[in-house]
Design an enzyme around this catalytic site. Structure first.
Site, PDB file in Angstrom:
ATOM      1  CD  GLU A 286      -2.633  -1.378   0.007  1.00 30.70           C
ATOM      2  OE1 GLU A 286      -3.425  -0.462  -0.298  1.00 30.70           O
ATOM      3  OE2 GLU A 286      -2.472  -2.375  -0.726  1.00 30.70           O
ATOM      4  CB  CYS A 320      -1.345   7.585   2.105  1.00 28.35           C
ATOM      5  SG  CYS A 320      -2.610   6.728   3.026  1.00 28.35           S
TER       6      CYS A 320
END
Ligand SMILES: NC(=O)c1ccc[n+]([C@@H]2O[C@H](COP(=O)([O-])OP(=O)(O)OC[C@H]3O[C@@H](n4cnc5c(N)ncnc54)[C@H](O)[C@@H]3O)[C@@H](O)[C@H]2O)c1
Ligand SMILES: N[C@@H](CCC=O)C(=O)O
Length: 515
Positions: A286, A320
């Site tokens: 990720e 993020c």
């Protein structure tokens, strides 16, 4: 009986009793800072000469903890023990492994303020963000425990006369969890306990920025009954042990969350078969984001400005999911920008160990310097509409910064900065809003602020992100409610906190028996 999953409530720091209680815990934690953190290998604490010194990013003089550093020999010891322990842990019933996670959740819940206070010192988290980080970790424990119990039932397949068929899951073996520093409890917890509850054994290599809170998780897991060899704690210099962990012939999976550069390196290295390796490694990676909020011409302007400011500057923009691009319909561009600047002016910034500022410092000197470069670049690519100041005399403080009239293809609109900077750009209609939103290599989060149902329906399919939000900001996914993870260069779409997560750490097996 296992009760249905319910997400852990957040603490309301507007309540003076909660504020006072947390202040007391912060003081107590401060008096205990500087602790020596050991490695944990096969249930044994190991102290090494070489240390990672973790500091408070808002007060560079303050040492939060000193973590022992693992060598490649330590990795071999941990990996051998993990392989041995897998034989037993992998055969525990799913219910028994889930029980361990539920007990860990209870331990963490009891120590919620203590854990959150460590995040204030170790990661520079504002109070609400620290509390939410711990709550998310508790959610991962509760959610993955329940998911594993469901998965253990296997899936329905058809039988035929005289033929009984079954379809079920088995764990992979020992593997590695490599989390980032920005959700220094939640993501450390999720990347570790997901594979663990699935029956795998795990070597946890925390980020070099935040080893202290990661060790607290390992302590809680062991107190809750994770057997010695099933979990190992191996902080260290990623240049020394990063590739070694990934390349190791006994590593069955790498559960990584972090930057695109590290993630793609791991994917590439894990594809190579090592001597003695007779399986393919699974990689969940990720990675970064360049997340956009688009604002339509009929949008609620206040809501749009709030969504942009909160998503851009919460935890100093170090998510993020943070909004770093605001793409606004030309009819409402000036109004949204003006409101966003007004709201940004209200933001308080300072050392959150002293009081509950909205923002604290960014994580380290390297990140501070990188953000400075992007602010300089931004000044050539657009107009500085607000902020731009920085101060690293005591801590790494970057003030919230807004650039306006930036070309959507500009560097600051394409590259992940990971700091409190947002660029505004204009679009003439909804087609262009969507085109610009999709013109990055990332596809992690995004939001649409609009009251036009047709536009929302189009965005549902055409806005290319793993997590899309309507009429709210683009951060703060909740485990079990908004499974999290993107695609394109944002990663392998692991969907943390969702129903598809655990099967990534399991083999599916079919058994067919003739009568
Ligand atoms: N998509 C998501 O769910 C998600 C969530 C949080 C953070 N992130 C991303 O994480 C990044 C910030 O985190 P970071 O600065 O810790 O990222 P990073 O890539 O620098 O480090 C992440 C982890 O990888 C380790 N590492 C570094 N080099 C390695 C190597 N060669 N081999 C193995 N491990 C290595 C680090 O020590 C750390 O534990 C941002 O890009 C952010 O967008 C993504
Ligand atoms: N899951 C978090 C982001 C994690 C990345 O940093 C959110 O939804 O804001």
């Amino acid at each position: 009986m296992v009760l249905p999953f319910k997400h852990e409530p957040f603490t309301d720091f507007n309540e003076s009793a909660n504020r006072e209680a947390f202040r007391q815990v912060l003081k107590k934690t401060e008096s205990q800072l500087g602790e020596d953190i050991p490695l944990m290998i096969n249930g044994q604490k190991v102290y090494t000469e070489e240390k990672i010194v973790s500091i408070n990013p808002a007060n560079k003089e303050q040492v939060v903890g000193k973590a022992s550093m693992a060598s490649t020999d330590h990795i071999d010891q941990a990996m051998n023990a993990a392989q041995e322990a897998f034989k037993e842990w992998g055969r525990w019933s799913a219910e028994a492994r889930a029980e361990v996670l539920f007990r860990t959740a209870a331990i963490v819940r009891r120590k919620k303020y203590e854990f959150a206070s460590i995040l204030v010192y170790d990661a520079g988290k504002p109070w609400g963000q620290a509390d939410a980080d711990i709550a998310e970790g508790i959610d991962f424990l509760e959610y993955y425990g329940r998911e594993m119990i469901k998965l253990a039932e296997g899936k329905w397949v058809e039988d035929r006369p005289n033929e009984n068929n079954s379809y079920f899951y088995q764990p992979l073996g020992p593997g590695v969890a490599i989390p980032p520093w920005n959700f220094a409890f939640a993501i450390v917890c999720g990347t570790t306990v997901g594979p663990l509850v699935a029956g795998n054994t795990v070597l946890l290599k925390p980020s070099e920025n935040t080893p202290v809170i990661a060790y607290k998780l390992v302590e809680a897991l062991m107190e809750a009954g994770v057997p010695d060899g099933a979990i190992h704690f191996v902080p260290g210099d990623p240049k020394e042990i990063g590739d070694y962990l990934v390349d190791h012939s006994k590593t069955h999976f790498i559960n990584f969350t972090g930057s695109r550069a590290t993630g793609t390196r791991i994917i590439e290295r894990a594809a190579k078969i090592q001597e003695g390796q007779d399986f393919l490694k699974r990689v969940v990676a990720e990675m970064g984001g360049k997340d956009t909020i688009i604002v339509d011409n009929d949008a609620d302007i206040d809501l749009a400005a709030d969504a942009i400011v909160q998503s851009a500057f919460g935890f100093q923009g170090q998510k993020c999911s943070a909004c770093s691009r605001a793409i606004i319909h030309e009819a409402v561009y000036d109004e949204v920008l003006t409101k966003a600047i007004e709201k940004t002016k209200q933001i308080t910034i300072g050392n959150t160990a002293e009081q509950d500022f909205y923002m604290s410092a960014v994580i380290n000197q390297k990140q501070f310097d990188k953000i400075k470069q992007y602010i300089d670049i931004g000044k050539t690519e657009g107009e500085l509409a607000y902020g731009g100041e920085m101060d690293d005399s005591n801590g790494y403080f970057v003030y919230p910064t807004i650039f306006k009239d930036v070309d959507p293809n500009a560097q600051i609109m394409q590259e992940e900065i990971f700091g409190p900077i947002v660029g505004f750009a204009k679009a003439k209609d909804f087609d262009e809003l969507l085109d610009i939103a999709n013109n990055t290599e990332y596809a992690l989060t995004g939001a649409v602020i609009s009251n036009n149902r047709k536009h929302l329906d189009r965005a549902r399919y055409e806005f290319q992100v793993g997590n899309l939000y309507f009429n709210r900001g683009c951060t703060a996914a909740i485990v079990g409610y908004q499974p999290f993870g993107g695609f394109k260069m944002s990663g392998t779409n692991g969907k943390a906190g969702g129903p598809d997560y655990l099967p990534q750490f399991l083999h599916a097996k079919t058994v067919s028996e003739m009568f």
